[in-house]
Design an enzyme around this catalytic site. Sequence first.
Site, short mmCIF file in Angstrom:
data_model
loop_
_atom_site.label_atom_id
_atom_site.label_comp_id
_atom_site.label_asym_id
_atom_site.label_seq_id
_atom_site.Cartn_x
_atom_site.Cartn_y
_atom_site.Cartn_z
N GLN A 1 0.85 -1.20 0.00
CA GLN A 1 0.00 0.00 0.00
C GLN A 1 0.89 1.25 0.00
O GLN A 1 1.88 1.25 0.73
CB GLN A 1 -0.90 0.04 1.24
CG GLN A 1 -1.99 1.10 1.12
CD GLN A 1 -2.86 1.24 2.39
OE1 GLN A 1 -2.67 0.50 3.36
NE2 GLN A 1 -3.77 2.17 2.38
N HIS B 1 -7.61 -2.25 14.90
CA HIS B 1 -7.68 -1.49 13.65
C HIS B 1 -7.41 -2.40 12.44
O HIS B 1 -8.22 -2.44 11.50
CB HIS B 1 -6.68 -0.34 13.71
CG HIS B 1 -6.64 0.51 12.49
ND1 HIS B 1 -7.33 1.70 12.40
CD2 HIS B 1 -6.00 0.35 11.30
CE1 HIS B 1 -7.12 2.22 11.20
NE2 HIS B 1 -6.32 1.43 10.52
N GLU B 2 -6.32 -3.13 12.48
CA GLU B 2 -5.98 -3.97 11.31
C GLU B 2 -7.00 -5.07 11.13
O GLU B 2 -7.38 -5.41 10.00
CB GLU B 2 -4.56 -4.54 11.45
CG GLU B 2 -3.44 -3.52 11.66
CD GLU B 2 -3.50 -2.29 10.76
OE1 GLU B 2 -4.05 -2.38 9.64
OE2 GLU B 2 -3.03 -1.21 11.19
N TYR C 1 -8.44 9.41 8.56
CA TYR C 1 -8.67 8.56 9.73
C TYR C 1 -9.58 9.26 10.74
O TYR C 1 -10.57 8.73 11.20
CB TYR C 1 -7.36 8.29 10.45
CG TYR C 1 -6.37 7.38 9.76
CD1 TYR C 1 -5.63 7.83 8.67
CD2 TYR C 1 -6.16 6.08 10.20
CE1 TYR C 1 -4.70 7.00 8.06
CE2 TYR C 1 -5.23 5.25 9.59
CZ TYR C 1 -4.51 5.71 8.52
OH TYR C 1 -3.59 4.91 7.90
N ARG D 1 9.26 3.05 12.17
CA ARG D 1 7.83 3.32 12.00
C ARG D 1 7.63 4.82 11.84
O ARG D 1 7.94 5.61 12.74
CB ARG D 1 7.06 2.81 13.22
CG ARG D 1 5.58 3.03 13.13
CD ARG D 1 4.88 2.55 14.39
NE ARG D 1 3.47 2.89 14.34
CZ ARG D 1 2.65 2.83 15.38
NH1 ARG D 1 3.11 2.42 16.56
NH2 ARG D 1 1.39 3.17 15.25
N1 BES Z 1 -3.44 0.67 5.96
C1 BES Z 1 -2.79 1.38 6.99
C2 BES Z 1 -1.33 1.59 6.73
C3 BES Z 1 -1.03 2.38 5.49
C4 BES Z 1 -1.68 3.58 5.24
C5 BES Z 1 -0.09 1.95 4.58
C6 BES Z 1 -1.39 4.31 4.09
C7 BES Z 1 0.19 2.66 3.45
C8 BES Z 1 -0.46 3.85 3.19
C9 BES Z 1 -2.96 0.72 8.34
O1 BES Z 1 -4.18 0.09 8.50
C10 BES Z 1 -2.92 1.80 9.38
O2 BES Z 1 -3.76 2.64 9.35
N2 BES Z 1 -1.95 1.75 10.30
C11 BES Z 1 -1.83 2.72 11.36
C12 BES Z 1 -2.38 2.18 12.65
C13 BES Z 1 -3.71 2.70 13.03
C14 BES Z 1 -4.11 2.21 14.41
C15 BES Z 1 -3.91 4.16 12.90
C16 BES Z 1 -0.37 3.02 11.57
O3 BES Z 1 0.47 2.43 10.88
O4 BES Z 1 -0.04 3.81 12.43
ZN ZN Z 2 -5.75 1.46 8.59
#
Ligand code: BES
Ligand code: ZN
Length: 627
Positions: free
Chosen positions: A162, A316-317, A402, A576
């Site tokens: 993604q 979330h996931e 979000y 991260r």
């Molecule tokens: N799908 C996203 C990660 C993502 C977003 C990858 C945009 C590439 C482009 C994943 O579900 C996500 O939102 N992860 C968040 C955690 C969440 C609890 C807000 C993160 O990585 O912080």
């Molecule tokens: Zn997400």
Amino acid sequence: MKISKLAMVLIFLAACSQEIDYDPAHDYLTFANTDQFVTRQIALDLDVDFKTTTLAGSVVLTLQKMDPDAREIVLDTRDLSIHSVGVVGADGSVKPATYRVGERHEIKGAPLIITLPSDLESNTSMLVQIAYTTSANASALQWLPAELTAGGKHPMMFSQAQAIHARSFIPLQDTPSVRVTYEATIRTPPELLAVMSANNDPLTPRNGEYHFEMPQPIPSYLIAIAVGNLYFAPLGEDTGVYAEPEMLDASVYEFADTQDMLEIAEIKFGPYQWGRYDLLILPPSFPYGGMENPRLSFLTPSLLAGDRSLVAVVAHELAHSWSGNLVTNATWRDGWLNEGVTSYLESRLMEILYDKDRVDEERVLNYEELLQNFAVIPAERQGLAPRIDTRDSESGQGTISYLKGQMFLEYLENGFGRDRFDPFLFTYFRDFSFQTITTEAFVDYLDANLLGPNPGIISRADVEAWMYQAGLPEGALIPSSSTLTHAAALAGAWSVGEATLDDLPLEDWSPQALIHFINSLPDDLSQEALARLDGGLDLSGTRNAEIARAWFIQVAKRRYEPAYEQMAAYVNRYGRMRLIGPVYSALAANGHDKALAESIFANARSTYHPITIASIEKTLAQAGVAK
Ligand code: BES
Ligand code: ZN
């Protein structure tokens, strides 16, 4: 103020002018001619080569022809070496096809243009075989030398597709609007295990050749692979966790509630359509908190706080198994349908599994982050689904999709009540299962199934304000948490000497409360006060990655130099982006330390994922530049 009708028409036209050529159904981030051909199935056959840090082998795409006149298939690629392209005829023989790789576009990569052999032009369905090798710099892949893994003895690799990175390890139609089933044969060094976003068998023999199937159709960004010294431990009947052996026990403890989460989610959102649900704990360089690869969520080890306080990311996931994986945003511009709906579902799961106070704390922290987003993001990007073509995979929307997305669903929930809103969501997931949806189609569906049947509560225009206007529309529910209000008050009192650190109810506080305390410290706090705080609470030494994030942002912003060494260690420990991006950004923007931020980055760079490298580079380039 009175405005004439003509003036109103003129204002309306002016407001529309920038939107006129925007087509919400069009994906601006792909080269693929999906109106002429659509991929239905992908078969991968790949060798995982840690010496050259490449994947090499072939893919066979099963394509359906949608336009009888089409002669060329255009696929997405980025930095791939294409060795040959063949089209499989009715007798099974492969006929070579002519192809060329077009000019490389900075964001989209390069199109692979395949001309169909003339005797196969009239086939309505065809198999296209492409032999290829990935680049050592494939944007989706991180190749970790053994020393960057927990065990230190075996290398590891993992993908992150993604939003538009799948094309850097598979030539394909890389758009969420196309869904494919896939199968894969993956060869690895024999002592390592491969896992994919597919039917991982926890009992598979470790022998270096692994076969996968993903029988449910998914968009390309959900194709995922990881290879390493991975082992499995069960969490519940249908759930488990893969990790390096060094991390396995801690992971089993931290994520013990996963089976319960899955069962609650099924009751609330509808049947779980994917078979097993497992977690994969990656090394600290994983660029996200989590990634919802179907059947196998990829997670950062920074969630291993030891107290289960950061498991909202798992909720979330998991929730993406409905919003995102089952019902998918048509293009990345509709990203709020994935992320906003998921953030809402996450909070519903967390409320059932834990309690409302804990979720309210998260809501308040999210709300404050949203206000910060509004302060820096241009108004035309603040709608949930802006009608502008950014031509950029990064929407420039921060976390608006979000946080504002979640608040939009809370607004609907509050307006209609859970007894009407919950069944609406349930049928939404059922009606759009394994489909993609645009914002506009969602609004139509919402209108037909919730707004219309319950008139006088929320109008279509109210909904459109959330979609297309900046900021928070009227009627948004502003979250509050008594614990966090108290934490902020204590931050104020402590900073003026009206409370001591002993007055902080740390035993009762969640990490979120302490984070809010840190975020609420007044701007003019002395260096001496910061030293007392750090000494008293050992903030620089905390094991909780989110508390550390909040603290090191302050350290960087306030130039609290005694903690710089630990701050540098922190941004070296994790890749991260959410954890380290804001620290780099605060450091580079504090008026003194841009060079320091750059040198810390130069040092850490080789341990980061390509996606993180690109993002921090952008952050540093922008820091200090007026927005
Ligand atoms: N799908 C996203 C990660 C993502 C977003 C990858 C945009 C590439 C482009 C994943 O579900 C996500 O939102 N992860 C968040 C955690 C969440 C609890 C807000 C993160 O990585 O912080
Ligand atoms: Zn997400």
